[in-house]
Scaffold this motif. Sequence first.
Motif, PDB file in Angstrom:
ATOM      1  N   SER A 130       2.184   1.521 -31.253  1.00  0.00           N
ATOM      2  CA  SER A 130       2.145   0.246 -30.545  1.00  0.00           C
ATOM      3  C   SER A 130       0.717  -0.263 -30.352  1.00  0.00           C
ATOM      4  N   SER A 131       0.609  -1.586 -30.244  1.00  0.00           N
ATOM      5  CA  SER A 131      -0.687  -2.233 -30.044  1.00  0.00           C
ATOM      6  C   SER A 131      -1.004  -2.360 -28.553  1.00  0.00           C
ATOM      7  N   SER A 132      -2.279  -2.195 -28.185  1.00  0.00           N
ATOM      8  CA  SER A 132      -2.769  -2.480 -26.820  1.00  0.00           C
ATOM      9  C   SER A 132      -1.852  -1.933 -25.736  1.00  0.00           C
ATOM     10  N   MET A 133      -1.585  -0.639 -25.771  1.00  0.00           N
ATOM     11  CA  MET A 133      -0.607  -0.069 -24.852  1.00  0.00           C
ATOM     12  C   MET A 133      -0.987  -0.231 -23.386  1.00  0.00           C
ATOM     13  N   ASP A 134      -2.276  -0.218 -23.063  1.00  0.00           N
ATOM     14  CA  ASP A 134      -2.670  -0.357 -21.656  1.00  0.00           C
ATOM     15  C   ASP A 134      -2.215  -1.701 -21.088  1.00  0.00           C
ATOM     16  N   ASP A 135      -2.364  -2.753 -21.895  1.00  0.00           N
ATOM     17  CA  ASP A 135      -1.921  -4.076 -21.453  1.00  0.00           C
ATOM     18  C   ASP A 135      -0.404  -4.148 -21.384  1.00  0.00           C
ATOM     19  N   ILE A 136       0.258  -3.594 -22.381  1.00  0.00           N
ATOM     20  CA  ILE A 136       1.714  -3.692 -22.485  1.00  0.00           C
ATOM     21  C   ILE A 136       2.400  -2.966 -21.331  1.00  0.00           C
ATOM     22  N   LYS A 137       1.891  -1.794 -20.965  1.00  0.00           N
ATOM     23  CA  LYS A 137       2.519  -0.992 -19.918  1.00  0.00           C
ATOM     24  C   LYS A 137       2.581  -1.717 -18.582  1.00  0.00           C
ATOM     25  N   SER A 138       1.650  -2.630 -18.349  1.00  0.00           N
ATOM     26  CA  SER A 138       1.588  -3.322 -17.055  1.00  0.00           C
ATOM     27  C   SER A 138       2.549  -4.505 -16.981  1.00  0.00           C
ATOM     28  N   MET A 139       3.194  -4.845 -18.078  1.00  0.00           N
ATOM     29  CA  MET A 139       4.066  -6.025 -18.113  1.00  0.00           C
ATOM     30  C   MET A 139       5.479  -5.657 -17.684  1.00  0.00           C
ATOM     31  N   THR A 140       5.950  -6.286 -16.608  1.00  0.00           N
ATOM     32  CA  THR A 140       7.288  -6.017 -16.081  1.00  0.00           C
ATOM     33  C   THR A 140       7.987  -7.334 -15.778  1.00  0.00           C
ATOM     34  N   PHE A 141       9.294  -7.238 -15.526  1.00  0.00           N
ATOM     35  CA  PHE A 141      10.020  -8.432 -15.103  1.00  0.00           C
ATOM     36  C   PHE A 141       9.535  -8.896 -13.726  1.00  0.00           C
ATOM     37  N   GLU A 142       9.104  -7.940 -12.907  1.00  0.00           N
ATOM     38  CA  GLU A 142       8.673  -8.272 -11.552  1.00  0.00           C
ATOM     39  C   GLU A 142       7.397  -9.120 -11.546  1.00  0.00           C
ATOM     40  N   ASN A 143       6.449  -8.829 -12.461  1.00  0.00           N
ATOM     41  CA  ASN A 143       5.210  -9.614 -12.461  1.00  0.00           C
ATOM     42  C   ASN A 143       5.201 -10.688 -13.550  1.00  0.00           C
ATOM     43  N   PHE A 144       6.377 -10.941 -14.143  1.00  0.00           N
ATOM     44  CA  PHE A 144       6.509 -12.041 -15.109  1.00  0.00           C
ATOM     45  C   PHE A 144       6.452 -13.376 -14.364  1.00  0.00           C
ATOM     46  N   LYS A 145       5.592 -14.275 -14.803  1.00  0.00           N
ATOM     47  CA  LYS A 145       5.433 -15.562 -14.128  1.00  0.00           C
ATOM     48  C   LYS A 145       6.480 -16.537 -14.661  1.00  0.00           C
ATOM     49  N   MET A 146       7.540 -16.693 -13.897  1.00  0.00           N
ATOM     50  CA  MET A 146       8.604 -17.608 -14.293  1.00  0.00           C
ATOM     51  C   MET A 146       8.120 -19.051 -14.208  1.00  0.00           C
ATOM     52  N   ARG A 147       8.250 -19.770 -15.306  1.00  0.00           N
ATOM     53  CA  ARG A 147       7.846 -21.174 -15.345  1.00  0.00           C
ATOM     54  C   ARG A 147       8.978 -21.981 -15.950  1.00  0.00           C
ATOM     55  N   LYS A 148       8.991 -23.256 -15.640  1.00  0.00           N
ATOM     56  CA  LYS A 148      10.038 -24.136 -16.144  1.00  0.00           C
ATOM     57  C   LYS A 148      10.075 -24.071 -17.665  1.00  0.00           C
ATOM     58  N   GLY A 149      11.247 -23.767 -18.196  1.00  0.00           N
ATOM     59  CA  GLY A 149      11.407 -23.645 -19.643  1.00  0.00           C
ATOM     60  C   GLY A 149      11.563 -22.219 -20.120  1.00  0.00           C
ATOM     61  N   SER A 150      11.257 -21.233 -19.222  1.00  0.00           N
ATOM     62  CA  SER A 150      11.358 -19.814 -19.596  1.00  0.00           C
ATOM     63  C   SER A 150      12.678 -19.174 -19.175  1.00  0.00           C
ATOM     64  N   GLU A 151      13.516 -19.936 -18.482  1.00  0.00           N
ATOM     65  CA  GLU A 151      14.723 -19.360 -17.886  1.00  0.00           C
ATOM     66  C   GLU A 151      15.623 -18.686 -18.926  1.00  0.00           C
ATOM     67  N   THR A 152      15.871 -19.376 -20.027  1.00  0.00           N
ATOM     68  CA  THR A 152      16.773 -18.835 -21.057  1.00  0.00           C
ATOM     69  C   THR A 152      16.173 -17.604 -21.715  1.00  0.00           C
ATOM     70  N   THR A 153      14.860 -17.624 -21.907  1.00  0.00           N
ATOM     71  CA  THR A 153      14.163 -16.479 -22.499  1.00  0.00           C
ATOM     72  C   THR A 153      14.353 -15.234 -21.646  1.00  0.00           C
ATOM     73  N   LEU A 154      14.091 -15.364 -20.353  1.00  0.00           N
ATOM     74  CA  LEU A 154      14.221 -14.220 -19.451  1.00  0.00           C
ATOM     75  C   LEU A 154      15.660 -13.727 -19.396  1.00  0.00           C
ATOM     76  N   GLU A 155      16.589 -14.645 -19.331  1.00  0.00           N
ATOM     77  CA  GLU A 155      18.014 -14.279 -19.277  1.00  0.00           C
ATOM     78  C   GLU A 155      18.437 -13.521 -20.530  1.00  0.00           C
ATOM     79  N   GLU A 156      17.976 -13.979 -21.684  1.00  0.00           N
ATOM     80  CA  GLU A 156      18.351 -13.330 -22.950  1.00  0.00           C
ATOM     81  C   GLU A 156      17.770 -11.931 -23.066  1.00  0.00           C
TER      82      GLU A 156
END
Length: 290
Positions: A84-110
């Motif tokens: 995997s690429s850039s594992m240190d950055d990737i490991k910190s990405m979660t649904f909890e710290n995902f910045k929900m913005r208008k237009g991302s709703e379907t992406t997150l749901e899927e």
Amino acid sequence: MEAILEETLKNLGMSSSSDNPDPIICNHCGNEREQIQIEHPFKKDEMRWVPIVCPCVQKQMEEQKRLQEFYEKRAKINRALKLSSSMDDIKSMTFENFKMRKGSETTLEEVKDAVANFEERKKLGVFIFGETGNGKSHCTAAGGNELIQKGYAVIFITEKDLLSRLAATKNYNNTESFNEIMSACLEADLLIWDDFMSSQRLANEEKDWIFQIINGRERANKPIWATSNLTPDEFKADATAYKLDDKGRTWWRLMANMNCIYNRATNYRKALAMARALDITVDEYDAGNR
């Protein structure tokens, strides 16, 4: 000869009596082992008693199998994480710290559905396209991290990194072999392919590598989650399909196994920079540019 065979069967646990079985004690727990009657292998008209596996031994065997499967799975996960690429950055990405913005709703749901129903979906993947910097990578990485916690082997790699590493295997002193990289891409439970179709020009060799991975994962019934900065017009254009090969077979093979989502959110990095410049919040900037 018959006496030798009888002695062998006795050593294996078969009773010498057809009526009352000789008690057999488990060497591990000290309890008497349960026995069942079976037909004598040489004397078809006789029934003999044989012991079945003691529950304590059965439990031990099952535990050893679980441990073996666990270590094999961990090794598979570690191989995937190594690629995997850039594992240190990737490991910190979660649904909890995902910045929900208008237009991302379907992406997150899927993506959440793809995580929750990973086994049921089999090779059905996700193709998320839209403007750069709008959360596509974060969302797929968050889903991949959840699957890793559940024990799945997940590779998160950018297209540029993947093609560069495959090309680098031609160097005699390279630490990774072509087969190691290709096998990891094919064997991982999930391949998250970031910035798919980002390469401006693909050599024929690179097109072949891309096809091998897409075709191999389809045959293995394993999904790909891909993100792309394609616009809706580019997504629909025939030129996009033919970019991977002159017949469009690679593109349509991939699309046939994808739920395609257009992420309508705008570039968060741009919004953040502009909001700071204007001394307003990102939400205020977004509201003024809708």
